[in-house]
Design a protein around this motif. Structure first.
Motif, PDB file in Angstrom:
ATOM      1  N   TYR A 122       0.815  -1.222   0.000  1.00 22.42           N
ATOM      2  CA  TYR A 122       0.000   0.000   0.000  1.00 22.42           C
ATOM      3  C   TYR A 122       0.845   1.268   0.000  1.00 22.42           C
ATOM      4  O   TYR A 122       0.311   2.371  -0.097  1.00 22.42           O
ATOM      5  CB  TYR A 122      -0.939   0.013   1.217  1.00 22.42           C
ATOM      6  CG  TYR A 122      -1.921  -1.122   1.222  1.00 22.42           C
ATOM      7  CD1 TYR A 122      -2.919  -1.213   0.250  1.00 22.42           C
ATOM      8  CD2 TYR A 122      -1.851  -2.127   2.182  1.00 22.42           C
ATOM      9  CE1 TYR A 122      -3.822  -2.261   0.234  1.00 22.42           C
ATOM     10  CE2 TYR A 122      -2.744  -3.186   2.176  1.00 22.42           C
ATOM     11  CZ  TYR A 122      -3.729  -3.253   1.205  1.00 22.42           C
ATOM     12  OH  TYR A 122      -4.616  -4.301   1.192  1.00 22.42           O
ATOM     13  N   ASN A 123       2.152   1.132   0.088  1.00 26.52           N
ATOM     14  CA  ASN A 123       3.005   2.313   0.094  1.00 26.52           C
ATOM     15  C   ASN A 123       2.842   3.109  -1.196  1.00 26.52           C
ATOM     16  O   ASN A 123       2.772   2.535  -2.284  1.00 26.52           O
ATOM     17  CB  ASN A 123       4.464   1.882   0.271  1.00 26.52           C
ATOM     18  CG  ASN A 123       5.371   3.073   0.495  1.00 26.52           C
ATOM     19  OD1 ASN A 123       5.818   3.708  -0.450  1.00 26.52           O
ATOM     20  ND2 ASN A 123       5.647   3.385   1.749  1.00 26.52           N
ATOM     21  N   PRO A 124       2.763   4.435  -1.117  1.00 25.18           N
ATOM     22  CA  PRO A 124       2.555   5.261  -2.321  1.00 25.18           C
ATOM     23  C   PRO A 124       3.670   5.149  -3.354  1.00 25.18           C
ATOM     24  O   PRO A 124       3.478   5.543  -4.499  1.00 25.18           O
ATOM     25  CB  PRO A 124       2.450   6.686  -1.765  1.00 25.18           C
ATOM     26  CG  PRO A 124       3.054   6.635  -0.412  1.00 25.18           C
ATOM     27  CD  PRO A 124       2.776   5.260   0.114  1.00 25.18           C
ATOM     28  N   ASN A 125       4.832   4.625  -2.965  1.00 19.41           N
ATOM     29  CA  ASN A 125       5.893   4.433  -3.952  1.00 19.41           C
ATOM     30  C   ASN A 125       5.446   3.527  -5.099  1.00 19.41           C
ATOM     31  O   ASN A 125       5.992   3.602  -6.203  1.00 19.41           O
ATOM     32  CB  ASN A 125       7.126   3.806  -3.291  1.00 19.41           C
ATOM     33  CG  ASN A 125       7.939   4.816  -2.521  1.00 19.41           C
ATOM     34  OD1 ASN A 125       7.518   5.942  -2.315  1.00 19.41           O
ATOM     35  ND2 ASN A 125       9.109   4.412  -2.089  1.00 19.41           N
ATOM     36  N   PHE A 126       4.470   2.652  -4.827  1.00 20.73           N
ATOM     37  CA  PHE A 126       4.017   1.709  -5.846  1.00 20.73           C
ATOM     38  C   PHE A 126       2.806   2.217  -6.627  1.00 20.73           C
ATOM     39  O   PHE A 126       2.213   1.461  -7.400  1.00 20.73           O
ATOM     40  CB  PHE A 126       3.685   0.364  -5.197  1.00 20.73           C
ATOM     41  CG  PHE A 126       4.862  -0.292  -4.539  1.00 20.73           C
ATOM     42  CD1 PHE A 126       5.953  -0.719  -5.289  1.00 20.73           C
ATOM     43  CD2 PHE A 126       4.901  -0.458  -3.164  1.00 20.73           C
ATOM     44  CE1 PHE A 126       7.043  -1.298  -4.682  1.00 20.73           C
ATOM     45  CE2 PHE A 126       5.991  -1.046  -2.543  1.00 20.73           C
ATOM     46  CZ  PHE A 126       7.067  -1.469  -3.306  1.00 20.73           C
ATOM     47  N   ASP A 127       2.455   3.484  -6.460  1.00 21.06           N
ATOM     48  CA  ASP A 127       1.290   4.018  -7.161  1.00 21.06           C
ATOM     49  C   ASP A 127       1.427   3.928  -8.678  1.00 21.06           C
ATOM     50  O   ASP A 127       0.443   3.750  -9.395  1.00 21.06           O
ATOM     51  CB  ASP A 127       1.043   5.472  -6.750  1.00 21.06           C
ATOM     52  CG  ASP A 127       0.456   5.590  -5.346  1.00 21.06           C
ATOM     53  OD1 ASP A 127       0.093   4.551  -4.773  1.00 21.06           O
ATOM     54  OD2 ASP A 127       0.375   6.721  -4.820  1.00 21.06           O
ATOM     55  N   ASN A 128       2.661   4.054  -9.170  1.00 19.84           N
ATOM     56  CA  ASN A 128       2.874   4.015 -10.621  1.00 19.84           C
ATOM     57  C   ASN A 128       2.600   2.641 -11.225  1.00 19.84           C
ATOM     58  O   ASN A 128       2.372   2.535 -12.439  1.00 19.84           O
ATOM     59  CB  ASN A 128       4.309   4.433 -10.958  1.00 19.84           C
ATOM     60  CG  ASN A 128       4.532   5.919 -10.767  1.00 19.84           C
ATOM     61  OD1 ASN A 128       3.588   6.707 -10.754  1.00 19.84           O
ATOM     62  ND2 ASN A 128       5.781   6.323 -10.615  1.00 19.84           N
ATOM     63  N   ILE A 129       2.636   1.602 -10.400  1.00 19.60           N
ATOM     64  CA  ILE A 129       2.412   0.251 -10.935  1.00 19.60           C
ATOM     65  C   ILE A 129       1.175  -0.409 -10.333  1.00 19.60           C
ATOM     66  O   ILE A 129       0.873  -1.558 -10.647  1.00 19.60           O
ATOM     67  CB  ILE A 129       3.638  -0.658 -10.693  1.00 19.60           C
ATOM     68  CG1 ILE A 129       3.918  -0.814  -9.189  1.00 19.60           C
ATOM     69  CG2 ILE A 129       4.865  -0.118 -11.421  1.00 19.60           C
ATOM     70  CD1 ILE A 129       5.015  -1.826  -8.874  1.00 19.60           C
TER      71      ILE A 129
END
Length: 249
Positions: free
Chosen positions: A216-223
């Protein structure tokens, strides 16, 4: 840790939150003076402790001359005091203590690591970067320093440099799910979808359903909307549900 706008949220690397817990836990457990039993810090998880080794430069001292005789600060007392200051949000005071101690012990890995962390928390990214770069030069085998350096570079939107730093950790620890997850995070921030998904799957293969809270970390928003990512998350949820069902009486 801090309130951020949407762009700022994306620039809060997953790796630093993991490493911050590890750094403070190891410092408190291994470096502070004896205290009351109720003040003893709680250890990090087995995975974090195992996958984040520390290696410090040892200071060479003359055993015939004590710190007290020379009126030098005791690194362990400095770290203990700085740790309390960090817990109380007194970051500038912690920074001052650590900088003063480093005048006398410039290569002490514990002092450097904590100072870099305190600088990061204060968003003094350029200064924090300098500390972690110094640590990698003093000890090229310190994977935590490379991980922290990647985090600081990412905060400055220097994603390609961050990938280089974090990839050193993965190449050194190819079986580490946290190293794979950190690398996936950096690739995601840089917009490298295929690579981000590849290392996210590698992390999942080691972590299983334990990857869910980290996903759920926003770092993975792109994928996050990619089919591969969604399939992995669904599979992890199914495994968790099956495990919870087996535990029921």
């Amino acid at each position: 840790m801090k309130e951020q706008n949407p762009l700022g949220r994306q620039l809060s690397p997953l790796i630093f939150f993991i490493v911050l817990v590890i750094v403070l836990t190891l410092i408190i457990r291994g470096s502070r003076l004896p205290e009351k039993p109720e003040d003893t810090a709680t250890a990090g998880s087995d995975v974090e402790m195992r996958l984040s080794p520390f290696s410090y430069q040892q200071n060479v001292r003359n055993p015939a001359v004590s710190r007290k005789d020379l009126n030098l600060p005791d690194p362990e007392m400095v770290i203990s005091g700085a740790t309390r200051d960090v817990s109380a949000g007194q970051y500038e005071r912690a920074e001052d203590q650590l900088r003063t101690a480093l005048v006398f012990y410039p290569n002490d890995g514990r002092l450097l690591s904590m100072l870099g962390t305190v600088l990061y928390i204060q968003k003094k990214y350029a200064d924090s970067e300098g500390i972690f770069r110094m640590m990698t030069m003093l000890n090229p085998d310190d994977m935590v320093a490379y991980t922290n350096l990647g985090s600081v570079l990412a905060e400055q939107k220097r994603y390609k440099e961050a990938i280089v730093s974090v990839k050193k950790v993965y190449l050194k620890e190819p079986d580490s799910p946290i190293a794979a997850l950190n690398l996936s995070s950096m690739y995601s921030l840089n917009g490298d979808t295929a690579e981000a998904l590849e290392y996210f799957r590698k992390a999942y293969e080691k972590l299983g359903e334990n990857i869910l809270p980290l996903s759920y970390n926003p770092n993975f928003d792109n994928i996050r909307r990619e089919k591969v990512f969604r399939d992995i998350v669904k599979e992890a949820k199914d495994r968790k549900a099956a495990g919870d069902k087996r535990k029921q009486p």
